[in-house]
Design a protein around this motif. Structure first.
Motif, PDB file in Angstrom:
ATOM      1  N   SER A  26      -3.876  29.865  -0.723  1.00  0.00           N
ATOM      2  CA  SER A  26      -4.172  28.728   0.370  1.00  0.00           C
ATOM      3  C   SER A  26      -3.572  29.350   1.464  1.00  0.00           C
ATOM      4  O   SER A  26      -2.791  30.115   1.808  1.00  0.00           O
ATOM      5  N   ARG A  27      -4.381  28.959   2.838  1.00  0.00           N
ATOM      6  CA  ARG A  27      -4.032  29.572   3.928  1.00  0.00           C
ATOM      7  C   ARG A  27      -2.750  28.693   4.534  1.00  0.00           C
ATOM      8  O   ARG A  27      -2.341  29.097   5.383  1.00  0.00           O
ATOM      9  N   HIS A  28      -2.369  27.724   3.919  1.00  0.00           N
ATOM     10  CA  HIS A  28      -1.301  26.964   4.238  1.00  0.00           C
ATOM     11  C   HIS A  28       0.118  27.274   3.626  1.00  0.00           C
ATOM     12  O   HIS A  28       1.168  27.031   3.939  1.00  0.00           O
ATOM     13  N   TRP A  29      -0.071  28.770   2.938  1.00  0.00           N
ATOM     14  CA  TRP A  29       1.101  28.831   2.195  1.00  0.00           C
ATOM     15  C   TRP A  29       2.274  29.328   2.931  1.00  0.00           C
ATOM     16  O   TRP A  29       3.235  29.348   2.783  1.00  0.00           O
ATOM     17  N   VAL A  30       1.780  29.914   4.114  1.00  0.00           N
ATOM     18  CA  VAL A  30       2.874  30.552   4.938  1.00  0.00           C
ATOM     19  C   VAL A  30       3.877  29.599   5.591  1.00  0.00           C
ATOM     20  O   VAL A  30       4.933  30.052   5.751  1.00  0.00           O
ATOM     21  N   TYR A  31       3.679  28.481   5.744  1.00  0.00           N
ATOM     22  CA  TYR A  31       4.545  27.287   6.347  1.00  0.00           C
ATOM     23  C   TYR A  31       4.982  26.379   5.126  1.00  0.00           C
ATOM     24  O   TYR A  31       5.553  25.409   5.417  1.00  0.00           O
ATOM     25  N   GLN A  32       4.609  26.490   3.912  1.00  0.00           N
ATOM     26  CA  GLN A  32       5.046  25.705   3.047  1.00  0.00           C
ATOM     27  C   GLN A  32       6.387  26.705   2.521  1.00  0.00           C
ATOM     28  O   GLN A  32       6.596  27.538   3.034  1.00  0.00           O
ATOM     29  N   ALA A  33       7.304  25.902   1.738  1.00  0.00           N
ATOM     30  CA  ALA A  33       8.429  26.222   1.361  1.00  0.00           C
ATOM     31  C   ALA A  33       8.481  27.890   0.528  1.00  0.00           C
ATOM     32  O   ALA A  33       9.216  28.594   1.045  1.00  0.00           O
ATOM     33  N   ARG A  34       7.526  28.023  -0.097  1.00  0.00           N
ATOM     34  CA  ARG A  34       7.528  29.333  -0.825  1.00  0.00           C
ATOM     35  C   ARG A  34       7.241  30.461   0.230  1.00  0.00           C
ATOM     36  O   ARG A  34       7.606  31.558   0.307  1.00  0.00           O
ATOM     37  N   GLY A  35       6.288  30.153   1.191  1.00  0.00           N
ATOM     38  CA  GLY A  35       6.001  31.103   2.390  1.00  0.00           C
ATOM     39  C   GLY A  35       7.259  31.270   3.352  1.00  0.00           C
ATOM     40  O   GLY A  35       7.711  32.476   3.636  1.00  0.00           O
ATOM     41  N   LEU A  36       7.872  30.086   3.615  1.00  0.00           N
ATOM     42  CA  LEU A  36       9.021  30.430   4.410  1.00  0.00           C
ATOM     43  C   LEU A  36      10.084  31.035   3.762  1.00  0.00           C
ATOM     44  O   LEU A  36      10.943  31.822   4.566  1.00  0.00           O
ATOM     45  N   LEU A  37      10.305  31.094   2.506  1.00  0.00           N
ATOM     46  CA  LEU A  37      11.273  31.630   1.750  1.00  0.00           C
ATOM     47  C   LEU A  37      11.103  33.324   1.929  1.00  0.00           C
ATOM     48  O   LEU A  37      11.905  34.038   1.929  1.00  0.00           O
ATOM     49  N   VAL A  38       9.814  33.512   1.785  1.00  0.00           N
ATOM     50  CA  VAL A  38       9.240  35.089   1.916  1.00  0.00           C
ATOM     51  C   VAL A  38       9.624  35.492   3.105  1.00  0.00           C
ATOM     52  O   VAL A  38      10.129  36.530   3.261  1.00  0.00           O
ATOM     53  N   LEU A  39       9.218  34.705   4.121  1.00  0.00           N
ATOM     54  CA  LEU A  39       9.457  35.213   5.775  1.00  0.00           C
ATOM     55  C   LEU A  39      10.912  35.440   5.831  1.00  0.00           C
ATOM     56  O   LEU A  39      11.137  36.474   6.558  1.00  0.00           O
ATOM     57  N   ALA A  40      11.682  34.413   5.304  1.00  0.00           N
ATOM     58  CA  ALA A  40      13.259  34.756   5.385  1.00  0.00           C
ATOM     59  C   ALA A  40      13.791  35.895   4.871  1.00  0.00           C
ATOM     60  O   ALA A  40      14.615  36.675   5.144  1.00  0.00           O
ATOM     61  N   HIS A  41      13.233  36.137   3.705  1.00  0.00           N
ATOM     62  CA  HIS A  41      13.440  37.217   2.792  1.00  0.00           C
ATOM     63  C   HIS A  41      13.310  38.611   3.654  1.00  0.00           C
ATOM     64  O   HIS A  41      14.151  39.506   3.684  1.00  0.00           O
ATOM     65  N   VAL A  42      11.980  38.782   4.174  1.00  0.00           N
ATOM     66  CA  VAL A  42      11.613  39.789   4.903  1.00  0.00           C
ATOM     67  C   VAL A  42      12.428  39.830   6.161  1.00  0.00           C
ATOM     68  O   VAL A  42      12.719  41.024   6.459  1.00  0.00           O
ATOM     69  N   ALA A  43      12.735  38.833   6.654  1.00  0.00           N
ATOM     70  CA  ALA A  43      13.576  38.989   7.946  1.00  0.00           C
ATOM     71  C   ALA A  43      14.971  39.397   7.856  1.00  0.00           C
ATOM     72  O   ALA A  43      15.353  40.309   8.500  1.00  0.00           O
ATOM     73  N   ALA A  44      15.510  38.829   6.669  1.00  0.00           N
ATOM     74  CA  ALA A  44      16.943  39.496   6.189  1.00  0.00           C
ATOM     75  C   ALA A  44      16.929  40.872   5.711  1.00  0.00           C
ATOM     76  O   ALA A  44      17.868  41.638   6.130  1.00  0.00           O
ATOM     77  N   LEU A  45      15.846  41.240   5.119  1.00  0.00           N
ATOM     78  CA  LEU A  45      15.736  42.968   4.911  1.00  0.00           C
ATOM     79  C   LEU A  45      15.523  43.779   5.994  1.00  0.00           C
ATOM     80  O   LEU A  45      16.086  44.787   6.377  1.00  0.00           O
TER      81      LEU A  45
END
Length: 92
Positions: free
Chosen positions: A64-83
């Protein structure tokens, strides 16, 4: 029920395999770091973790192109930012 079922089964199998590789690589990286492994070993497992993680992101984004701003996408982005922040403090 046409021809899409085998493809969906294959996509699911690839997703499971990618997650498994990512978890194993991450576990080996963290274990190596905890036991004071040489930097070369750490870099190898960090690279394997990053590559498998990137493959997971691509796999998820294909659904889904909407994945990045759904909860799962936001969690991945937060994970990458923390790393990324951790790498700034503790470079490998």
């Amino acid at each position: 029920m046409g021809g899409s079922e085998p493809r969906l089964g294959m996509e699911r199998a690839v997703g499971i395999a990618l997650r498994t590789v990512h978890l194993v690589a991450m576990a080996l990286f963290l274990g190596a770091a905890a036991f004071g492994a040489p930097r070369g070993t750490l870099r190898a497992w960090l690279a394997a973790t990053a590559l498998s993680g990137a493959a997971l992101v691509v796999s998820e984004a294909r659904h889904s192109r909407h994945w990045v701003y759904q909860a799962r996408g936001l969690l991945v982005l937060a994970h990458v930012a923390a790393l990324g922040a951790w790498r700034l403090v503790e470079p490998v």
